[in-house]
Design a protein around this motif. Structure first.
Motif, PDB file in Angstrom:
ATOM      1  N   TRP A 201     -61.791  38.009  46.513  1.00 27.04           N
ATOM      2  CA  TRP A 201     -60.428  38.076  47.022  1.00 27.04           C
ATOM      3  C   TRP A 201     -59.377  38.136  45.918  1.00 27.04           C
ATOM      4  CZ3 TRP A 201     -57.334  34.017  45.429  1.00 27.04           C
ATOM      5  CH2 TRP A 201     -58.001  32.873  44.944  1.00 27.04           C
ATOM      6  N   GLN A 202     -59.790  37.879  44.687  1.00 26.71           N
ATOM      7  CA  GLN A 202     -58.814  37.694  43.613  1.00 26.71           C
ATOM      8  C   GLN A 202     -58.099  38.969  43.200  1.00 26.71           C
ATOM      9  OE1 GLN A 202     -61.973  36.648  43.630  1.00 26.71           O
ATOM     10  NE2 GLN A 202     -62.156  34.522  42.946  1.00 26.71           N
ATOM     11  N   GLY A 203     -58.619  40.127  43.605  1.00 28.50           N
ATOM     12  CA  GLY A 203     -57.953  41.371  43.264  1.00 28.50           C
ATOM     13  C   GLY A 203     -56.732  41.658  44.101  1.00 28.50           C
TER      14      GLY A 203
ATOM     15  N   SER B  25     -46.982  42.499  40.572  1.00 28.79           N
ATOM     16  CA  SER B  25     -47.854  41.446  41.094  1.00 28.79           C
ATOM     17  C   SER B  25     -49.144  41.320  40.300  1.00 28.79           C
ATOM     18  CB  SER B  25     -48.194  41.718  42.563  1.00 28.79           C
ATOM     19  OG  SER B  25     -49.094  42.813  42.678  1.00 28.79           O
ATOM     20  N   GLY B  26     -49.540  42.394  39.620  1.00 24.91           N
ATOM     21  CA  GLY B  26     -50.797  42.376  38.873  1.00 24.91           C
ATOM     22  C   GLY B  26     -52.035  42.447  39.733  1.00 24.91           C
ATOM     23  N   ALA B  27     -51.875  42.821  40.991  1.00 26.14           N
ATOM     24  CA  ALA B  27     -53.015  42.877  41.914  1.00 26.14           C
ATOM     25  C   ALA B  27     -53.896  44.077  41.572  1.00 26.14           C
ATOM     26  CB  ALA B  27     -52.529  42.981  43.353  1.00 26.14           C
ATOM     27  N   PHE B  28     -55.082  43.806  41.041  1.00 28.21           N
ATOM     28  CA  PHE B  28     -55.914  44.882  40.518  1.00 28.21           C
ATOM     29  C   PHE B  28     -56.425  45.815  41.606  1.00 28.21           C
ATOM     30  CE2 PHE B  28     -60.047  46.535  38.937  1.00 28.21           C
ATOM     31  CZ  PHE B  28     -59.523  47.349  37.949  1.00 28.21           C
ATOM     32  N   HIS B  29     -56.503  45.362  42.858  1.00 28.21           N
ATOM     33  CA  HIS B  29     -57.001  46.269  43.888  1.00 28.21           C
ATOM     34  C   HIS B  29     -56.074  47.467  44.087  1.00 28.21           C
ATOM     35  CE1 HIS B  29     -54.881  44.513  47.752  1.00 28.21           C
ATOM     36  NE2 HIS B  29     -54.069  44.573  46.717  1.00 28.21           N
ATOM     37  N   GLY B  30     -54.856  47.398  43.566  1.00 29.78           N
ATOM     38  CA  GLY B  30     -53.955  48.544  43.615  1.00 29.78           C
ATOM     39  C   GLY B  30     -54.080  49.457  42.412  1.00 29.78           C
TER      40      GLY B  30
ATOM     41  N   LEU C 160     -62.120  38.437  37.671  1.00 32.61           N
ATOM     42  CA  LEU C 160     -62.513  39.784  38.100  1.00 32.61           C
ATOM     43  C   LEU C 160     -63.569  40.375  37.163  1.00 32.61           C
ATOM     44  CD1 LEU C 160     -59.022  41.263  39.070  1.00 32.61           C
ATOM     45  CD2 LEU C 160     -60.810  40.450  40.614  1.00 32.61           C
ATOM     46  N   ILE C 161     -63.413  40.147  35.870  1.00 36.84           N
ATOM     47  CA  ILE C 161     -64.406  40.655  34.917  1.00 36.84           C
ATOM     48  C   ILE C 161     -65.762  40.002  35.170  1.00 36.84           C
ATOM     49  CG2 ILE C 161     -65.074  40.655  32.484  1.00 36.84           C
ATOM     50  CD1 ILE C 161     -62.111  41.095  31.800  1.00 36.84           C
TER      51      ILE C 161
END
Length: 263
Positions: free
Chosen positions: A10-12, A121-126, A59-60
């Motif tokens: 969920w962290q992305g 936001s830094g949300a990596f899923h984007g 995430l890594i």
């Protein structure tokens, strides 16, 4: 043989609903027809923001655990998330197997081509598609990036100006909701099909973190996937149910999408 790879990450996501992706991944994994289910033991902590990425360290590590879980799995893999970032390792594995013949059909309301500089936001899923193309943070970007000709974005209707500038500059092929079926023009296998459930019309399927209006009807999406040639892998991501109560209509949509991906 088809294996479901469940990655309850969920962290992305930066949504307040992001933790619901954990239950969503586990629930969706049980709906996709497969001979085996492998659950990746991802971390369940928030992590630190670094290099403009939320929870970069987590995430890594989650991507490393996903890569580890993929080793030794033969046959078709259907990855079930979790946020869209769970799909980097499976797509990289498919690319390693099929090389430049692989096409990735990215079905999503959002094009996911932000960068750390354009997404506060830094949300990596984007940022996942951009990372798959080689423009992403170390540790989350494949060693062998996809070429732009290998990516088709479908159902996109919510990208912002910075994303559209990148799409134009990169020359990525993209189709919205109105011309969705045009993704099939000239398409040939092997094809990896990524599905973010927010591509669907939210009045019919609303259990996502970032619902967008005027989406694709479920039957239309299922019919489209049924006509994709030579699917070698796929993903269903971003299922965020709001309660423990199972929505039977949404469960049936996931089941049918999984059936279409699994062939």
């Amino acid at each position: 043989m088809t294996t479901v790879l469940c990655v309850p990450q969920w962290q992305g996501s930066a949504s307040s609903k992001a933790p619901q992706l954990v239950a969503g991944a586990r629930r969706a994994a049980g709906l996709v027809p497969a001979q085996a289910v492998v659950i990746v033991p991802v971390l369940d902590i928030g992590g630190e923001k670094a290099a403009g990425i939320r929870a970069l360290d987590v995430l890594i590590e989650n991507q490393r655990l996903t890569q580890e879980a993929l080793v030794g799995i033969e046959g078709r893999v259907i990855t079930v998330g979790g946020d869209c970032a769970v799909d980097i390792a499976p797509i990289a594995a498919a690319h390693a197997r099929y090389g430049d013949r692989l096409t990735v059909l990215w079905i999503d309301a959002h094009p996911d081509v932000y960068s750390p500089q354009t997404l506060p936001s830094g949300a990596f899923h984007g940022m996942v598609v951009r990372a798959l193309l080689g423009d992403g943070p170390a540790g989350l970007t494949p060693d062998q990036p996809l070429a732009r000709e290998q990516v088709i974005i479908a159902g996109e209707r919510a990208g912002d100006a910075s994303e559209h500038e990148y799409l134009a500059r990169a020359g990525l092929r993209r189709h919205g909701v109105e011309d969705l079926e045009r993704v099939l023009d000239g398409l040939h296998g092997p094809v990896y099909v990524h599905v973010d459930l927010d591509v669907l019309e939210p009045t019919v399927f609303g259990s996502t973190c970032y619902p967008e209006p005027n989406g694709v009807q479920p039957q239309r999406l299922i019919d489209l996937i049924d006509n994709v040639p030579d699917i070698v892998g796929g993903a269903i991501t971003e299922h965020a149910p709001s309660s423990d109560d199972v929505n039977g209509r949404e469960a049936e949509v996931i089941r049918r999408l999984g059936t279409a991906l699994a062939g």
